[in-house]
Motif scaffolding. Structure first.
Motif, PDB file in Angstrom:
ATOM      1  N   ALA A 256      80.001  -0.549 -48.443  1.00  0.00           N
ATOM      2  CA  ALA A 256      78.908  -0.364 -49.398  1.00  0.00           C
ATOM      3  C   ALA A 256      77.920   0.673 -48.860  1.00  0.00           C
ATOM      4  O   ALA A 256      77.762   0.827 -47.647  1.00  0.00           O
ATOM      5  CB  ALA A 256      78.207  -1.692 -49.638  1.00  0.00           C
ATOM      6  N   PRO A 257      77.244   1.440 -49.730  1.00  0.00           N
ATOM      7  CA  PRO A 257      76.263   2.426 -49.258  1.00  0.00           C
ATOM      8  C   PRO A 257      75.176   1.765 -48.411  1.00  0.00           C
ATOM      9  O   PRO A 257      74.663   0.690 -48.749  1.00  0.00           O
ATOM     10  CB  PRO A 257      75.689   2.997 -50.565  1.00  0.00           C
ATOM     11  CG  PRO A 257      76.740   2.723 -51.594  1.00  0.00           C
ATOM     12  CD  PRO A 257      77.381   1.433 -51.201  1.00  0.00           C
ATOM     13  N   ALA A 258      74.862   2.400 -47.294  1.00  0.00           N
ATOM     14  CA  ALA A 258      73.824   1.884 -46.397  1.00  0.00           C
ATOM     15  C   ALA A 258      73.181   3.049 -45.671  1.00  0.00           C
ATOM     16  O   ALA A 258      73.798   4.098 -45.474  1.00  0.00           O
ATOM     17  CB  ALA A 258      74.413   0.877 -45.391  1.00  0.00           C
ATOM     18  N   THR A 259      71.933   2.878 -45.280  1.00  0.00           N
ATOM     19  CA  THR A 259      71.218   3.930 -44.562  1.00  0.00           C
ATOM     20  C   THR A 259      71.632   3.935 -43.099  1.00  0.00           C
ATOM     21  O   THR A 259      71.570   2.899 -42.417  1.00  0.00           O
ATOM     22  CB  THR A 259      69.706   3.724 -44.673  1.00  0.00           C
ATOM     23  OG1 THR A 259      69.339   3.744 -46.054  1.00  0.00           O
ATOM     24  CG2 THR A 259      68.958   4.819 -43.937  1.00  0.00           C
ATOM     25  N   ALA A 260      72.060   5.081 -42.610  1.00  0.00           N
ATOM     26  CA  ALA A 260      72.474   5.225 -41.218  1.00  0.00           C
ATOM     27  C   ALA A 260      71.249   5.485 -40.355  1.00  0.00           C
ATOM     28  O   ALA A 260      70.412   6.328 -40.681  1.00  0.00           O
ATOM     29  CB  ALA A 260      73.484   6.353 -41.075  1.00  0.00           C
ATOM     30  N   VAL A 261      71.159   4.750 -39.232  1.00  0.00           N
ATOM     31  CA  VAL A 261      70.044   4.884 -38.286  1.00  0.00           C
ATOM     32  C   VAL A 261      70.624   5.135 -36.910  1.00  0.00           C
ATOM     33  O   VAL A 261      71.616   4.509 -36.513  1.00  0.00           O
ATOM     34  CB  VAL A 261      69.177   3.610 -38.276  1.00  0.00           C
ATOM     35  CG1 VAL A 261      68.034   3.756 -37.288  1.00  0.00           C
ATOM     36  CG2 VAL A 261      68.650   3.309 -39.674  1.00  0.00           C
TER      37      VAL A 261
END
Length: 542
Positions: free
Chosen positions: A291-296
């Protein structure tokens, strides 16, 4: 039986030719089977009398009971020390020739009645038949035919079939007729028949069923038909000889070989060739996306499965992100190192695969491998054909020099005079690597006595380089050098305009790929395909 002549006294001793049937109503005959040859006859209104007569048997009937539309399709037996055999014509032969297989006709066989009529035999032959052998032929149609089945698989005479155009009709063993059509998915889900058709291959599977449970019957697993909502059913028999089908098939017009670019004479009419064959490799795989997620930076994504074959990071704009992360395929994780410039949020596309040698490839699409698969593959997995390239190695295949060059022609033999200088390929060979080399023809033209311009036949002008330093033109695809030339190999004597020609061969496999979208209304927003180059396990490119 032969007719019998009897001199009846009441008629004035006149001879009258009568059959047994004609006189049986008014005459009573008594015969001794012990060898007597006299008989007595009496009219109801006259005195009894007697006379002598002789009778000849001219036919011997051998009858085998056949019922339910079966026939006696062939017989053989022994009598009087001879072997009697029926022929395909229905004639009965004896004394068969070992060369021709034919003998002397001595009778006939009536198949439908199961009767052999012997009308010729040796004098004095005992009326004893031994070693009787017969072949009972089953009826090919009707209620008593044994050719009934609950599962029938066949292929339509031509393929592919137009979607929704297939229908099948026939008769069940109990006489019930049916006429069913397949839906757009190729499914037949009706009260008396369950089945499926593959519109691409034309393969049909039909199973006869009964809507009610017969006494003592057990439901059968029909999940192999992949019909939604159908798991088991009570099977029933279909009379195979009654099966008929209707379908609409596609035909293809031949195209000009010049238009195609290849000669289609050896191609199937629809242009399709089999890509799965026993003894060839195939790849079973499944691809999923997180699922789309913010990469950190420092974050870790676990895709939920291990022993991955590869991963791709996709930005929110749909483009592939190639840097800023590291992957652990065995553990199934991706670690973010530098997410600068990412189109957030991102998704991780991950794949599992097994490569196997095909043991069998059936026409219905079933493929069997020589070893078990190592992953559990869910619905939506795929099987891909694999084109084996064998061992590949980058190399330099040709080096020579010449005095001048026209700037456009890449010849594999020197043109004109040789250059006054010569490159020392023995002491300082031109080197290439598997991960950087490219199959290309190169031209290094002296611009000055100490600099050269590097040209590739396909990649064009790569710039100016000094012969007093290592020459390494960079492959922009992977930032590796196309080749390496050492400065000590040049020597002296070179003047502007001189040329050094070299050919390199990359560690790659040349493949022609053609995708054809046939004419017609657009059925999808876009068309695409994916090719993946794979190397040996634990054998990094060098």
């Amino acid at each position: 039986m032969a007719n019998v002549t009897i001199p009846f006294e009441e008629t004035g001793n006149a001879l009258e030719l009568s059959s047994f049937l004609a006189i049986s109503a008014n005459t009573v005959l008594s015969m001794s089977l012990a060898g007597a040859n006299s008989a007595a006859a009496k009219y109801a209104s006259a005195a009894s009398g007697s006379t002598s007569f002789s009778g000849d048997m001219d036919e011997l009937h051998l009858k085998t009971n056949v019922a339910n539309a079966f026939v006696l399709s062939g017989v053989s037996f022994s009598a009087g020390g001879k072997r009697y055999v029926s022929k395909a014509s229905g004639d009965l032969h004896v004394d068969l020739s070992p060369i021709t297989g034919n003998g002397t006709k001595v009778g006939t066989l009536t198949s439908g009645q199961g009767e052999v009529v012997l009308n010729t035999w040796p004098a004095g032959m005992a009326p004893a038949v031994t070693d009787w052998r017969g072949v009972a032929g089953a009826p090919v149609n009707g209620a008593f035919t044994p050719f009934n089945t609950y599962l029938s698989t066949f292929r339509i005479a031509t393929a592919p079939i137009r979607t929704g155009s297939f229908s099948v009709l026939g008769t069940m063993q109990d006489g019930t007729t049916f006429n069913y059509s397949a839906d757009s998915d190729g499914t037949i889900d009706e009260p008396r028949v369950k089945g499926r058709i593959n519109y691409t291959t034309g393969v049909v599977k039909l199973v006869g069923v009964t809507p009610s449970a017969p006494a003592g019957a057990t439901p059968v697993d029909l999940s192999f038909l992949d019909i939604p909502g159908l798991t088991t059913a009570y099977i029933d028999l279909i009379r195979q000889e009654t099966l008929r089908y209707n379908a609409v098939a596609f035909t293809y017009l031949p195209l000009d070989a010049d238009l195609l670019g290849i000669d289609p004479v050896r191609l199937p009419s629809d242009g399709r060739v089999p890509i799965f064959r026993p003894g060839e490799l195939a790849v079973v795989g499944h691809r999923a996306t997180t699922a789309p997620a913010t990469a950190v930076n420092g974050g870790v994504v676990n895709v939920g499965r291990t022993r991955l074959s590869r991963v791709r990071v996709l930005g929110n704009d749909g483009h592939v992100i190639e840097t800023g992360y590291s992957e652990n395929l065995e553990a199934g994780t991706v670690t973010w190192n530098d997410v600068t410039g990412y189109s957030q949020p991102v998704r991780v596309e991950h794949s599992i695969e097994d490569t196997g040698l095909q043991r069998d490839a059936q026409i219905d699409g079933t493929i069997t491998f020589t070893r078990p698969l190592t992953h559990d593959y869910p619905i939506g997995s795929y099987v891909s054909s694999a084109l084996r390239a064998g061992d590949m190695k980058a190399r330099v295949s040709l080096v020579f020099d010449q005095a001048t060059w026209n700037g456009t022609t890449f010849s594999d033999v020197p043109v004109g005079d040789p250059a006054p200088g010569t490159y020392n390929t023995v002491g300082y060979p031109i080197t290439v690597t598997n991960d950087g080399a490219y199959t290309e023809r190169w031209a290094l033209r002296f611009k000055t006595t100490s600099t050269v311009e590097v040209f590739g036949e396909h990649v064009g002008n790569l710039g100016e380089f000094s012969i007093n330093a290592v020459i390494q033109p960079i492959n922009s695809v992977n930032n590796k050098p196309f080749f390496t030339i050492q400065p000590a190999g040049w020597g002296g004597g070179w003047v502007p305009g001189n040329l050094l020609r070299a050919n390199t061969v990359g560690a790659m496999f040349g493949v022609w790929m053609v995708r054809t979208v046939q004419q017609g209304p657009a059925s999808a927003a876009d068309y695409s395909f994916l090719t993946v180059v794979r190397g040996d396990v634990d054998n990094p490119a060098t």
